[in-house]
Write a protein that holds these residues in place. Structure first.
Motif, PDB file in Angstrom:
ATOM      1  N   PHE A  85       0.842  -1.185   0.000  1.00 37.07           N
ATOM      2  CA  PHE A  85       0.000   0.000   0.000  1.00 37.07           C
ATOM      3  C   PHE A  85       0.885   1.246   0.000  1.00 37.07           C
ATOM      4  N   GLU A  86       0.285   2.369  -0.294  1.00 36.36           N
ATOM      5  CA  GLU A  86       0.991   3.647  -0.279  1.00 36.36           C
ATOM      6  C   GLU A  86       0.324   4.558   0.744  1.00 36.36           C
ATOM      7  N   PRO A  87       1.003   4.922   1.822  1.00 34.02           N
ATOM      8  CA  PRO A  87       0.409   5.867   2.767  1.00 34.02           C
ATOM      9  C   PRO A  87       0.070   7.195   2.082  1.00 34.02           C
ATOM     10  N   THR A  88      -1.050   7.756   2.462  1.00 33.42           N
ATOM     11  CA  THR A  88      -1.428   9.083   1.979  1.00 33.42           C
ATOM     12  C   THR A  88      -0.522  10.139   2.586  1.00 33.42           C
ATOM     13  N   ARG A  89      -0.141   9.900   3.839  1.00 35.00           N
ATOM     14  CA  ARG A  89       0.656  10.875   4.586  1.00 35.00           C
ATOM     15  C   ARG A  89       1.572  10.140   5.552  1.00 35.00           C
ATOM     16  N   PHE A  90       2.869  10.351   5.426  1.00 34.67           N
ATOM     17  CA  PHE A  90       3.799   9.867   6.433  1.00 34.67           C
ATOM     18  C   PHE A  90       3.764  10.829   7.622  1.00 34.67           C
ATOM     19  N   LEU A  91       4.087  10.317   8.804  1.00 35.78           N
ATOM     20  CA  LEU A  91       4.008  11.112  10.027  1.00 35.78           C
ATOM     21  C   LEU A  91       5.364  11.255  10.684  1.00 35.78           C
ATOM     22  N   ASP A  92       5.512  12.314  11.477  1.00 32.73           N
ATOM     23  CA  ASP A  92       6.775  12.567  12.160  1.00 32.73           C
ATOM     24  C   ASP A  92       6.498  13.204  13.516  1.00 32.73           C
ATOM     25  N   GLN A  93       7.529  13.263  14.333  1.00 33.43           N
ATOM     26  CA  GLN A  93       7.451  13.903  15.644  1.00 33.43           C
ATOM     27  C   GLN A  93       6.838  15.297  15.528  1.00 33.43           C
ATOM     28  N   GLY A  94       5.848  15.568  16.368  1.00 34.09           N
ATOM     29  CA  GLY A  94       5.227  16.880  16.379  1.00 34.09           C
ATOM     30  C   GLY A  94       4.008  17.014  15.489  1.00 34.09           C
ATOM     31  N   ASP A  95       3.755  16.033  14.637  1.00 34.67           N
ATOM     32  CA  ASP A  95       2.540  16.066  13.824  1.00 34.67           C
ATOM     33  C   ASP A  95       1.321  15.776  14.696  1.00 34.67           C
ATOM     34  N   THR A  96       0.158  16.069  14.168  1.00 35.98           N
ATOM     35  CA  THR A  96      -1.098  15.677  14.801  1.00 35.98           C
ATOM     36  C   THR A  96      -1.989  15.021  13.759  1.00 35.98           C
ATOM     37  N   VAL A  97      -2.889  14.175  14.230  1.00 37.32           N
ATOM     38  CA  VAL A  97      -3.928  13.599  13.381  1.00 37.32           C
ATOM     39  C   VAL A  97      -5.258  13.822  14.091  1.00 37.32           C
TER      40      VAL A  97
ATOM     41  N   VAL B 162       5.770   5.077  14.974  1.00 38.13           N
ATOM     42  CA  VAL B 162       5.190   6.238  15.650  1.00 38.13           C
ATOM     43  C   VAL B 162       4.139   5.748  16.650  1.00 38.13           C
ATOM     44  N   ILE B 163       3.781   6.625  17.586  1.00 33.35           N
ATOM     45  CA  ILE B 163       2.702   6.326  18.516  1.00 33.35           C
ATOM     46  C   ILE B 163       1.716   7.493  18.494  1.00 33.35           C
ATOM     47  N   PHE B 164       0.498   7.212  18.963  1.00 35.85           N
ATOM     48  CA  PHE B 164      -0.568   8.210  18.962  1.00 35.85           C
ATOM     49  C   PHE B 164      -1.024   8.478  20.393  1.00 35.85           C
TER      50      PHE B 164
ATOM     51  N   LEU C  44      -5.021  13.774  18.063  1.00 39.74           N
ATOM     52  CA  LEU C  44      -3.997  12.880  18.590  1.00 39.74           C
ATOM     53  C   LEU C  44      -2.625  13.438  18.237  1.00 39.74           C
ATOM     54  N   GLU C  45      -1.744  13.464  19.213  1.00 41.56           N
ATOM     55  CA  GLU C  45      -0.367  13.885  18.974  1.00 41.56           C
ATOM     56  C   GLU C  45       0.456  12.696  18.489  1.00 41.56           C
ATOM     57  N   VAL C  46       1.394  12.964  17.606  1.00 39.35           N
ATOM     58  CA  VAL C  46       2.247  11.921  17.039  1.00 39.35           C
ATOM     59  C   VAL C  46       3.650  12.048  17.619  1.00 39.35           C
ATOM     60  N   TYR C  47       4.190  10.913  18.070  1.00 38.94           N
ATOM     61  CA  TYR C  47       5.568  10.862  18.576  1.00 38.94           C
ATOM     62  C   TYR C  47       6.332   9.801  17.795  1.00 38.94           C
ATOM     63  N   PHE C  48       7.499  10.174  17.304  1.00 40.86           N
ATOM     64  CA  PHE C  48       8.362   9.276  16.545  1.00 40.86           C
ATOM     65  C   PHE C  48       9.161   8.440  17.539  1.00 40.86           C
TER      66      PHE C  48
ATOM     67  N   ILE D 263      11.264   5.191  24.550  1.00 45.44           N
ATOM     68  CA  ILE D 263      10.362   5.014  25.689  1.00 45.44           C
ATOM     69  C   ILE D 263      10.628   6.065  26.757  1.00 45.44           C
ATOM     70  N   ARG D 264      11.882   6.232  27.109  1.00 47.63           N
ATOM     71  CA  ARG D 264      12.220   7.128  28.226  1.00 47.63           C
ATOM     72  C   ARG D 264      12.086   8.610  27.860  1.00 47.63           C
ATOM     73  N   GLU D 265      12.346   8.941  26.605  1.00 45.62           N
ATOM     74  CA  GLU D 265      12.334  10.352  26.217  1.00 45.62           C
ATOM     75  C   GLU D 265      11.008  10.809  25.624  1.00 45.62           C
ATOM     76  N   ASN D 266      10.248   9.875  25.031  1.00 48.83           N
ATOM     77  CA  ASN D 266       8.998  10.272  24.389  1.00 48.83           C
ATOM     78  C   ASN D 266       7.742   9.796  25.116  1.00 48.83           C
ATOM     79  N   LEU D 267       7.792   8.596  25.690  1.00 48.25           N
ATOM     80  CA  LEU D 267       6.584   8.055  26.319  1.00 48.25           C
ATOM     81  C   LEU D 267       6.454   8.445  27.784  1.00 48.25           C
ATOM     82  N   PHE D 268       7.426   8.107  28.579  1.00 46.03           N
ATOM     83  CA  PHE D 268       7.303   8.325  30.023  1.00 46.03           C
ATOM     84  C   PHE D 268       7.048   9.796  30.396  1.00 46.03           C
ATOM     85  N   PRO D 269       7.627  10.771  29.692  1.00 48.09           N
ATOM     86  CA  PRO D 269       7.330  12.166  30.050  1.00 48.09           C
ATOM     87  C   PRO D 269       5.875  12.579  29.826  1.00 48.09           C
TER      88      PRO D 269
END
Length: 214
Positions: free
Chosen positions: A106-118, A138-140, A125-129, A176-182
């Protein structure tokens, strides 16, 4: 408020997640790895309107039914990060290796990166790489609901595998430590497999990435 339902799919019992906005009844399907009939049955039961597919990463148990879902509902695909193009291109190989009867590139319509939102309806939802398990994971995160969908980055009592091609253990720990736990000890998270937990519980007890493991 953001609502959710979990539909375990594929022989790997991957937690395909349906997020929906209870004001608009618009929904996103996160990580439709397979068993499209089960996903569709839950959508019909919830009586929500699918407006997009969201992907944390492109391993086949998370992304195998992406094209089927997107075509059926005529919706766009958002995510993962562009670094997971590597895994999207390997969907045919993954299909053969893991014995999936049906999965398509498949072809994603939009790739996501740190700081994006959906968006899901009126919810954001905030996007974290969070690379490590795959290079483009990424996580939402819903700040209002204090809820995250973290794919295969973190599990209750464990962490994601890093022995697949382009996995990186040190990078995963950092994610995990820098993006999730905070994000907060009281944040609940839906992992790619298994039961939910909170970031606080994992900081206290997770033997791989908890505070005691530093």
């Amino acid at each position: 408020m953001l609502q959710f339902a979990i539909v375990p799919v594929t022989p790997f019992q991957q937690n395909c997640t349906i997020f929906w906005c209870d004001q608009t009844q618009k929904a996103a399907i996160v990580d439709p790895g397979g068993d499209f009939d089960k996903i569709k049955a839950k959508i019909d039961e919830l009586n929500v309107t699918v407006e997009k597919v969201l992907l944390t990463h492109a391993h086949i148990d998370h992304a195998g039914a992406t094209k089927d879902v997107a075509q059926h509902y005529n919706v766009e695909i958002e995510g993962p990060h562009k670094e997971d193009t590597f895994w999207i291109d390997l969907i045919p190989m993954q299909k053969e290796r893991f014995g999936f009867s049906h999965a398509e590139h498949f072809e994603p319509t939009r790739f996501l990166d740190q700081g994006d939102t959906v968006t899901v309806g009126n919810e954001t939802l905030e996007v974290y790489f969070c690379p490590g398990h795959t290079p483009g994971h990424v996580i939402f995160f819903s700040r209002d609901a204090k809820l995250a969908q973290v794919g295969d980055v973190l599990f209750r009592g464990s962490i994601g595998r890093t022995d697949f091609p382009r996995g990186d253990h040190a990078q995963l720990i950092s994610s995990i430590r820098e993006n999730l736990f905070p994000l907060g000890d009281d944040v609940r998270f839906i992992p790619g497999h298994g039961p939910m937990s909170t970031f606080g519980e994992e900081r206290r007890t997770n033997p791989f990435v908890g505070d005691a493991a530093r």
